[in-house]
Design a protein around this motif. Structure first.
Motif, PDB file in Angstrom:
ATOM      1  N   UNK A   1     -15.688 -22.972  54.562  1.00  0.00           N
ATOM      2  CA  UNK A   1     -15.068 -23.379  53.300  1.00  0.00           C
ATOM      3  C   UNK A   1     -13.607 -22.967  53.242  1.00  0.00           C
ATOM      4  N   UNK A   2     -12.837 -23.810  52.566  1.00  0.00           N
ATOM      5  CA  UNK A   2     -11.405 -23.623  52.451  1.00  0.00           C
ATOM      6  C   UNK A   2     -10.709 -24.970  52.444  1.00  0.00           C
TER       7      UNK A   2
ATOM      8  N   UNK B   1     -11.069 -30.433  52.059  1.00  0.00           N
ATOM      9  CA  UNK B   1     -11.418 -29.310  51.203  1.00  0.00           C
ATOM     10  C   UNK B   1     -12.932 -29.144  51.295  1.00  0.00           C
ATOM     11  N   UNK B   2     -13.369 -27.916  51.567  1.00  0.00           N
ATOM     12  CA  UNK B   2     -14.783 -27.634  51.786  1.00  0.00           C
ATOM     13  C   UNK B   2     -15.178 -26.433  50.945  1.00  0.00           C
ATOM     14  N   UNK B   3     -16.238 -26.607  50.154  1.00  0.00           N
ATOM     15  CA  UNK B   3     -16.810 -25.515  49.375  1.00  0.00           C
ATOM     16  C   UNK B   3     -18.179 -25.174  49.970  1.00  0.00           C
TER      17      UNK B   3
ATOM     18  N   UNK C   1     -11.047 -20.237  50.013  1.00  0.00           N
ATOM     19  CA  UNK C   1     -11.759 -20.497  48.766  1.00  0.00           C
ATOM     20  C   UNK C   1     -12.921 -19.514  48.659  1.00  0.00           C
ATOM     21  N   UNK C   2     -13.093 -18.945  47.479  1.00  0.00           N
ATOM     22  CA  UNK C   2     -14.222 -18.055  47.216  1.00  0.00           C
ATOM     23  C   UNK C   2     -15.001 -18.581  46.010  1.00  0.00           C
ATOM     24  N   UNK C   3     -16.310 -18.768  46.176  1.00  0.00           N
ATOM     25  CA  UNK C   3     -17.170 -19.256  45.096  1.00  0.00           C
ATOM     26  C   UNK C   3     -17.748 -18.066  44.345  1.00  0.00           C
ATOM     27  N   UNK C   4     -17.727 -18.145  43.013  1.00  0.00           N
ATOM     28  CA  UNK C   4     -18.220 -17.051  42.163  1.00  0.00           C
ATOM     29  C   UNK C   4     -19.184 -17.593  41.123  1.00  0.00           C
TER      30      UNK C   4
ATOM     31  N   UNK D   1     -10.710 -28.603  42.284  1.00  0.00           N
ATOM     32  CA  UNK D   1      -9.421 -27.982  42.013  1.00  0.00           C
ATOM     33  C   UNK D   1      -9.459 -26.537  42.490  1.00  0.00           C
ATOM     34  N   UNK D   2      -8.590 -26.212  43.438  1.00  0.00           N
ATOM     35  CA  UNK D   2      -8.474 -24.857  43.944  1.00  0.00           C
ATOM     36  C   UNK D   2      -7.234 -24.209  43.329  1.00  0.00           C
ATOM     37  N   UNK D   3      -6.927 -23.005  43.768  1.00  0.00           N
ATOM     38  CA  UNK D   3      -5.768 -22.318  43.197  1.00  0.00           C
ATOM     39  C   UNK D   3      -4.449 -22.989  43.553  1.00  0.00           C
ATOM     40  N   UNK D   4      -4.408 -23.706  44.676  1.00  0.00           N
ATOM     41  CA  UNK D   4      -3.146 -24.279  45.130  1.00  0.00           C
ATOM     42  C   UNK D   4      -3.203 -25.778  45.375  1.00  0.00           C
ATOM     43  N   UNK D   5      -4.374 -26.392  45.178  1.00  0.00           N
ATOM     44  CA  UNK D   5      -4.513 -27.823  45.470  1.00  0.00           C
ATOM     45  C   UNK D   5      -5.450 -28.489  44.464  1.00  0.00           C
ATOM     46  N   UNK D   6      -5.218 -29.806  44.262  1.00  0.00           N
ATOM     47  CA  UNK D   6      -6.041 -30.619  43.369  1.00  0.00           C
ATOM     48  C   UNK D   6      -6.518 -31.846  44.145  1.00  0.00           C
ATOM     49  N   UNK D   7      -7.831 -32.115  44.110  1.00  0.00           N
ATOM     50  CA  UNK D   7      -8.416 -33.216  44.871  1.00  0.00           C
ATOM     51  C   UNK D   7      -9.282 -34.089  43.969  1.00  0.00           C
TER      52      UNK D   7
END
Length: 273
Positions: free
Chosen positions: A27-28, A38-40, A108-111, A150-156
């Protein structure tokens, strides 16, 4: 932005994390000059350009979703719901996906769901704009997918509708004056406006790995601002503890604070710039 957000909240979520397949080990956000992914833990969204063709793939193995969209040079768009899964291979510190070798540009970190920060003061605006957007939203409409990551630095976004196909990747940065949005990949076919666009920035890797630099003088109180390099500045209009309004391009963009029971399928951890 506003219309898409309304669509996400009104439609029924179909995401399930009960499947046996996990993408966690890779992921990242990954990129090179011709591709980006982008992978979660549960979703993979992949964009690439090969010669005169651009394509995007959305995979959610836990629900058996493998969707591919191809943009041809002649204006043809072809979508397939029965796409063969992409092969993923890790080589040293790179990821090979769809034949493209990419390097990681964001972790990326999932919480677990949590209570996001309130915007109580002007000094909270930048953090809240970044944090409130975070996460994975996934829905189906008549069997076609809408996915926003949506990550901290990117939007998809990967959206396939009867009259509009909109797929894009963008870099972003926020501060207390608003949001800087830089769209580095765009695939759009809009039957209503006649737009047909497929593009990837030739310097895609450097754009995705580098932090955007904000010029505060470009935030305008009464309009969005297009910079010479392609960035778009969405300026702050107002804020409350649960809602921030930005001056978008032709409309007001609403960024709302999600509640813990919001239809966010995966919650992404906030990380300050």
């Amino acid at each position: 932005m506003k219309k898409i957000s309304i669509l996400v909240f009104l439609m029924m979520s179909i995401f399930s994390a009960s499947g046996n397949v996990s993408l966690s080990s890779v992921k990242g956000v990954w990129a090179n000059d011709n591709a980006e992914a982008v992978i979660t833990d549960e979703v993979c969204m992949f964009f690439s350009k090969v010669d005169s063709v651009m394509q995007a793939v959305l995979e959610v193995p836990s629900i058996g979703l493998y969707h591919k969209t191809v943009f041809e040079k002649d204006g043809t768009v072809i979508s397939s719901k029965d796409q063969t899964p992409l092969g993923i291979e890790v080589k040293y510190d790179t990821l090979v996906l769809g034949g493209e070798r990419m390097s990681k540009v964001e972790d990326i970190e999932i919480v677990s769901p949590y209570g996001m920060s309130e915007c109580k003061d002007r000094s909270d605006v930048g953090k809240c704009l970044q944090e409130w957007r975070l996460g994975v939203k996934l829905i189906l409409q008549d069997g076609e997918p809408f996915c926003e990551i949506d990550t901290n630095r990117h939007l998809f976004i990967y959206m396939v509708l009867p009259s509009t196909v909109y797929i894009r990747a963008a870099a972003t940065r926020n501060n207390n004056e608003g949001t800087l949005f830089f769209q580095n990949i765009r695939m759009m076919k809009n039957e209503n406006t006649g737009e047909y666009t497929m593009s990837i920035n030739p310097d895609n890797f450097n754009i995705t790995k580098s932090d955007l630099e904000i010029d505060n003088s470009r935030f305008k109180p009464n309009a969005c601002y297009f910079s010479e390099d392609g960035g778009i500045y969405w300026s702050l209009i107002s804020f409350t503890p649960d809602l921030i309004l930005l001056n978008g391009c032709g409309e007001t963009y609403e960024v709302a604070r999600p509640k813990k029971d919001a239809p966010i399928e995966e919650w992404i951890k906030y990380k300050s710039y």
